[in-house]
Design a protein around this motif. Sequence first.
Motif, PDB file in Angstrom:
ATOM      1  N   ALA A  41      37.297  -4.338 -36.974  1.00  0.00           N
ATOM      2  CA  ALA A  41      37.559  -2.994 -36.437  1.00  0.00           C
ATOM      3  C   ALA A  41      37.291  -1.929 -37.493  1.00  0.00           C
ATOM      4  N   TYR A  42      36.692  -0.837 -37.068  1.00  0.00           N
ATOM      5  CA  TYR A  42      36.491   0.349 -37.918  1.00  0.00           C
ATOM      6  C   TYR A  42      35.733   0.040 -39.212  1.00  0.00           C
ATOM      7  N   ASN A  43      34.831  -0.937 -39.169  1.00  0.00           N
ATOM      8  CA  ASN A  43      33.937  -1.169 -40.297  1.00  0.00           C
ATOM      9  C   ASN A  43      32.527  -0.858 -39.825  1.00  0.00           C
ATOM     10  N   ILE A  89      46.441   1.048 -21.204  1.00  0.00           N
ATOM     11  CA  ILE A  89      46.571   0.942 -22.663  1.00  0.00           C
ATOM     12  C   ILE A  89      45.162   0.875 -23.259  1.00  0.00           C
ATOM     13  N   GLU A  90      45.058   1.293 -24.523  1.00  0.00           N
ATOM     14  CA  GLU A  90      43.744   1.411 -25.165  1.00  0.00           C
ATOM     15  C   GLU A  90      43.701   0.702 -26.521  1.00  0.00           C
ATOM     16  N   PRO A  91      43.860  -0.614 -26.524  1.00  0.00           N
ATOM     17  CA  PRO A  91      43.819  -1.308 -27.817  1.00  0.00           C
ATOM     18  C   PRO A  91      42.399  -1.350 -28.382  1.00  0.00           C
ATOM     19  N   GLY A  92      42.268  -1.096 -29.660  1.00  0.00           N
ATOM     20  CA  GLY A  92      40.952  -1.184 -30.304  1.00  0.00           C
ATOM     21  C   GLY A  92      41.004  -2.245 -31.389  1.00  0.00           C
ATOM     22  N   ARG A  93      41.701  -1.884 -32.481  1.00  0.00           N
ATOM     23  CA  ARG A  93      41.814  -2.783 -33.637  1.00  0.00           C
ATOM     24  C   ARG A  93      42.291  -4.185 -33.237  1.00  0.00           C
ATOM     25  N   SER A  94      43.296  -4.228 -32.338  1.00  0.00           N
ATOM     26  CA  SER A  94      43.901  -5.518 -32.005  1.00  0.00           C
ATOM     27  C   SER A  94      42.965  -6.410 -31.196  1.00  0.00           C
ATOM     28  N   CYS A 109      49.166   9.511 -24.142  1.00  0.00           N
ATOM     29  CA  CYS A 109      49.564   9.738 -25.537  1.00  0.00           C
ATOM     30  C   CYS A 109      49.069   8.575 -26.386  1.00  0.00           C
ATOM     31  N   HIS A 110      48.855   8.866 -27.632  1.00  0.00           N
ATOM     32  CA  HIS A 110      48.459   7.819 -28.592  1.00  0.00           C
ATOM     33  C   HIS A 110      49.176   8.191 -29.882  1.00  0.00           C
ATOM     34  N   ILE A 111      50.102   7.328 -30.306  1.00  0.00           N
ATOM     35  CA  ILE A 111      50.982   7.771 -31.396  1.00  0.00           C
ATOM     36  C   ILE A 111      50.458   7.432 -32.788  1.00  0.00           C
ATOM     37  N   GLY A 112      49.398   6.633 -32.864  1.00  0.00           N
ATOM     38  CA  GLY A 112      48.865   6.293 -34.181  1.00  0.00           C
ATOM     39  C   GLY A 112      48.260   4.906 -34.147  1.00  0.00           C
ATOM     40  N   SER A 113      47.910   4.403 -35.316  1.00  0.00           N
ATOM     41  CA  SER A 113      47.174   3.141 -35.380  1.00  0.00           C
ATOM     42  C   SER A 113      47.802   2.215 -36.422  1.00  0.00           C
ATOM     43  N   GLN A 114      47.563   0.921 -36.264  1.00  0.00           N
ATOM     44  CA  GLN A 114      48.116  -0.105 -37.181  1.00  0.00           C
ATOM     45  C   GLN A 114      49.649   0.024 -37.271  1.00  0.00           C
ATOM     46  N   LEU A 154      37.013   0.778 -20.791  1.00  0.00           N
ATOM     47  CA  LEU A 154      36.664   1.284 -22.129  1.00  0.00           C
ATOM     48  C   LEU A 154      37.269   2.660 -22.359  1.00  0.00           C
ATOM     49  N   ASP A 155      37.614   2.929 -23.606  1.00  0.00           N
ATOM     50  CA  ASP A 155      37.926   4.290 -24.047  1.00  0.00           C
ATOM     51  C   ASP A 155      36.714   4.716 -24.870  1.00  0.00           C
ATOM     52  N   ALA A 156      36.097   5.823 -24.480  1.00  0.00           N
ATOM     53  CA  ALA A 156      34.932   6.319 -25.219  1.00  0.00           C
ATOM     54  C   ALA A 156      35.263   7.720 -25.707  1.00  0.00           C
ATOM     55  N   LEU A 189      38.905   5.546 -47.974  1.00  0.00           N
ATOM     56  CA  LEU A 189      39.566   6.507 -47.088  1.00  0.00           C
ATOM     57  C   LEU A 189      41.081   6.340 -47.034  1.00  0.00           C
ATOM     58  N   TYR A 190      41.528   5.109 -46.908  1.00  0.00           N
ATOM     59  CA  TYR A 190      42.967   4.873 -46.652  1.00  0.00           C
ATOM     60  C   TYR A 190      43.619   3.906 -47.640  1.00  0.00           C
ATOM     61  N   GLN A 191      42.885   3.483 -48.673  1.00  0.00           N
ATOM     62  CA  GLN A 191      43.389   2.456 -49.581  1.00  0.00           C
ATOM     63  C   GLN A 191      43.818   1.209 -48.795  1.00  0.00           C
ATOM     64  N   GLY A 209      46.513   3.268 -27.853  1.00  0.00           N
ATOM     65  CA  GLY A 209      46.434   1.984 -28.560  1.00  0.00           C
ATOM     66  C   GLY A 209      47.318   2.033 -29.790  1.00  0.00           C
ATOM     67  N   GLY A 210      46.946   1.287 -30.809  1.00  0.00           N
ATOM     68  CA  GLY A 210      47.676   1.394 -32.068  1.00  0.00           C
ATOM     69  C   GLY A 210      48.375   0.148 -32.554  1.00  0.00           C
ATOM     70  N   PHE A 211      48.250  -0.975 -31.829  1.00  0.00           N
ATOM     71  CA  PHE A 211      49.002  -2.179 -32.213  1.00  0.00           C
ATOM     72  C   PHE A 211      48.437  -2.771 -33.493  1.00  0.00           C
ATOM     73  N   SER A 245      36.515   1.818 -27.823  1.00  0.00           N
ATOM     74  CA  SER A 245      35.216   1.413 -28.375  1.00  0.00           C
ATOM     75  C   SER A 245      34.941   2.034 -29.740  1.00  0.00           C
ATOM     76  N   LYS A 246      35.747   3.043 -30.151  1.00  0.00           N
ATOM     77  CA  LYS A 246      35.561   3.572 -31.508  1.00  0.00           C
ATOM     78  C   LYS A 246      35.795   2.478 -32.552  1.00  0.00           C
ATOM     79  N   ALA A 247      36.571   1.453 -32.201  1.00  0.00           N
ATOM     80  CA  ALA A 247      36.844   0.387 -33.168  1.00  0.00           C
ATOM     81  C   ALA A 247      35.603  -0.465 -33.420  1.00  0.00           C
ATOM     82  N   PRO A 252      34.244   1.654 -45.316  1.00  0.00           N
ATOM     83  CA  PRO A 252      34.792   2.817 -46.038  1.00  0.00           C
ATOM     84  C   PRO A 252      36.315   2.889 -46.003  1.00  0.00           C
ATOM     85  N   ARG A 253      36.996   1.822 -45.595  1.00  0.00           N
ATOM     86  CA  ARG A 253      38.441   1.938 -45.352  1.00  0.00           C
ATOM     87  C   ARG A 253      39.263   1.940 -46.632  1.00  0.00           C
ATOM     88  N   TYR A 254      38.738   1.391 -47.730  1.00  0.00           N
ATOM     89  CA  TYR A 254      39.514   1.445 -48.974  1.00  0.00           C
ATOM     90  C   TYR A 254      39.437   2.860 -49.561  1.00  0.00           C
TER      91      TYR A 254
HETATM   92  N1  LLP Z   1      43.272   5.542 -28.048  1.00  0.00           N
HETATM   93  C1  LLP Z   1      43.110   6.682 -28.729  1.00  0.00           C
HETATM   94  C2  LLP Z   1      43.212   7.958 -28.015  1.00  0.00           C
HETATM   95  C3  LLP Z   1      42.835   6.658 -30.095  1.00  0.00           C
HETATM   96  O1  LLP Z   1      42.691   7.796 -30.750  1.00  0.00           O
HETATM   97  C4  LLP Z   1      42.715   5.414 -30.758  1.00  0.00           C
HETATM   98  C5  LLP Z   1      42.394   5.356 -32.185  1.00  0.00           C
HETATM   99  C6  LLP Z   1      42.877   4.245 -30.010  1.00  0.00           C
HETATM  100  C7  LLP Z   1      43.167   4.343 -28.655  1.00  0.00           C
HETATM  101  C8  LLP Z   1      42.744   2.865 -30.608  1.00  0.00           C
HETATM  102  O2  LLP Z   1      43.690   2.625 -31.595  1.00  0.00           O
HETATM  103  P1  LLP Z   1      43.815   1.164 -32.255  1.00  0.00           P
HETATM  104  O3  LLP Z   1      44.320   0.232 -31.179  1.00  0.00           O
HETATM  105  O4  LLP Z   1      42.471   0.753 -32.692  1.00  0.00           O
HETATM  106  O5  LLP Z   1      44.763   1.340 -33.364  1.00  0.00           O
HETATM  107  N2  LLP Z   1      39.566   4.751 -38.538  1.00  0.00           N
HETATM  108  C9  LLP Z   1      40.969   4.383 -38.629  1.00  0.00           C
HETATM  109  C10 LLP Z   1      41.607   4.237 -37.277  1.00  0.00           C
HETATM  110  C11 LLP Z   1      41.495   5.496 -36.445  1.00  0.00           C
HETATM  111  C12 LLP Z   1      42.083   5.321 -35.080  1.00  0.00           C
HETATM  112  C13 LLP Z   1      41.725   6.467 -34.230  1.00  0.00           C
HETATM  113  N3  LLP Z   1      42.178   6.381 -32.888  1.00  0.00           N
HETATM  114  C14 LLP Z   1      41.090   3.081 -39.415  1.00  0.00           C
HETATM  115  O6  LLP Z   1      40.065   2.569 -39.869  1.00  0.00           O
HETATM  116  O7  LLP Z   1      42.195   2.574 -39.629  1.00  0.00           O
END
Ligand code: LLP
Length: 432
Positions: free
Chosen positions: A390-392, A290-295, A207-212, A85-87, A334-336, A248-250, A66-68, A330-332
Amino acid sequence: MFVSENLGVNEKGHLTVGGTDTVDLAAQYGTPLYVMDEELIRKNLRSFHNSMNKYYNGMGEVHFASKAFSCLEMCRIVADEGDGLDAVSIGELYTAVKAGFPMEKVGFHGNNKTDEELRYALETGVGHIIVDNIPELHRLETIAKDMGKKPHIMFRIKPGIDAHTHKAVMTGQIDSKFGFALETGEAFEAVKEAVACENVELYGVHCHIGSQIFDIEPFEAAAKTMLGFIAKIKNELNYEIKGLNLGGGFGIKYLEKDDPQPFEVFLERVSGVVRSECEKLGIAQPRMYIEPGRSIVGSAGITLYTVGARKEIPNIRTYVSIDGGMPDNPRYILYQSEYEAVVANKADQPRDEKVTIAGRCCESGDLIGENMPLQHAESGDTLAVLATGAYNFSMAMTYNRLQRPAVVFVNKGESRIAVKRESLDDIIRNDV
Ligand code: LLP
């Protein structure tokens, strides 16, 4: 033609999202405006949970991160789809509670949870608490005892996998503020401690290895590493870990050149690895999370703005200024991060100019992007920035005392407000 499948052009030459005319939306609700396509959100959730059923016998859960993107209406949609949900804060938990979300399907995260948050999580009956560090384990043990509860926990593990993505969103490597390291033995020591705890039950590892991330290999590698850890716990401590949460991270398509794999392929391959590793290691198949947010939400959202000033600086660049910017995206800065944009009322015309889209803050870095192909944009045009779901909204701020925009959901040509635009009184609400 566009980066997201739910976008089109109607007979007026206007951009449509989920079958709705974006120029009409801007006129009806004002700008800046976040627009979310409910149908695509539901389709994305289904493609994950249907694949979980198909490739992993339904022995798993999809928890939307839900952070997304979090608001009451989003929580209601996720609940209606039967997903979890992941909160990551008391605010995200509170939103879920107020939406009537089934809290047993919520995983509670955070690398520095407060006592207040841990208490609230126990009080509201969240399904799992994903414990990040030993002091937190001790605090949770005390709070759980005090409240007469025995929560299920998972341990956040750093599997030591290098996912090829922006360094600000890489989280699986040893130099990370999140979780317990595997290679130093820290994670195993923590497991020993948790197993001995009387007031928490160690249910899973996370584990969560990263995003995008576009490659599936790092997810497969992470799954293997985590299963090796589960086997070690079984063999050396005679303790069965029942849940495996792969985070997540896809990656999604922001630009034409981006080429993400279908979510089904991801789950097919990762499930295959989990099944075969379990067989090889002689362990029972864990329940998979699994915890997809952005996707889920990224491609389902766009942001609409009104174009104001246009500044052509000969031989340098052309600035097109809009009525939003860094505070709503704020994504440009922050991350270009790169986006595609379209002049919504000229969507049938070629994008044959290259411009810098500038926000309205007193900050030179307040840009949506540079060198962006765009139709000729003039004052009064409606500008759409694509794939901003996502993340806007979730990262929006009120710098310069700007009001945060409204969120509108569209569904098959109908629109409804989900979050109201902040009023001037909202801006001073907590001032005394
Ligand atoms: N699970 C955990 C434990 C996480 O830390 C995250 C994202 C997700 C799931 C979801 O990842 P996703 O599927 O959305 O990639 N603000 C940054 C992204 C930060 C992601 C933080 N954790 C951006 O705007 O790109």
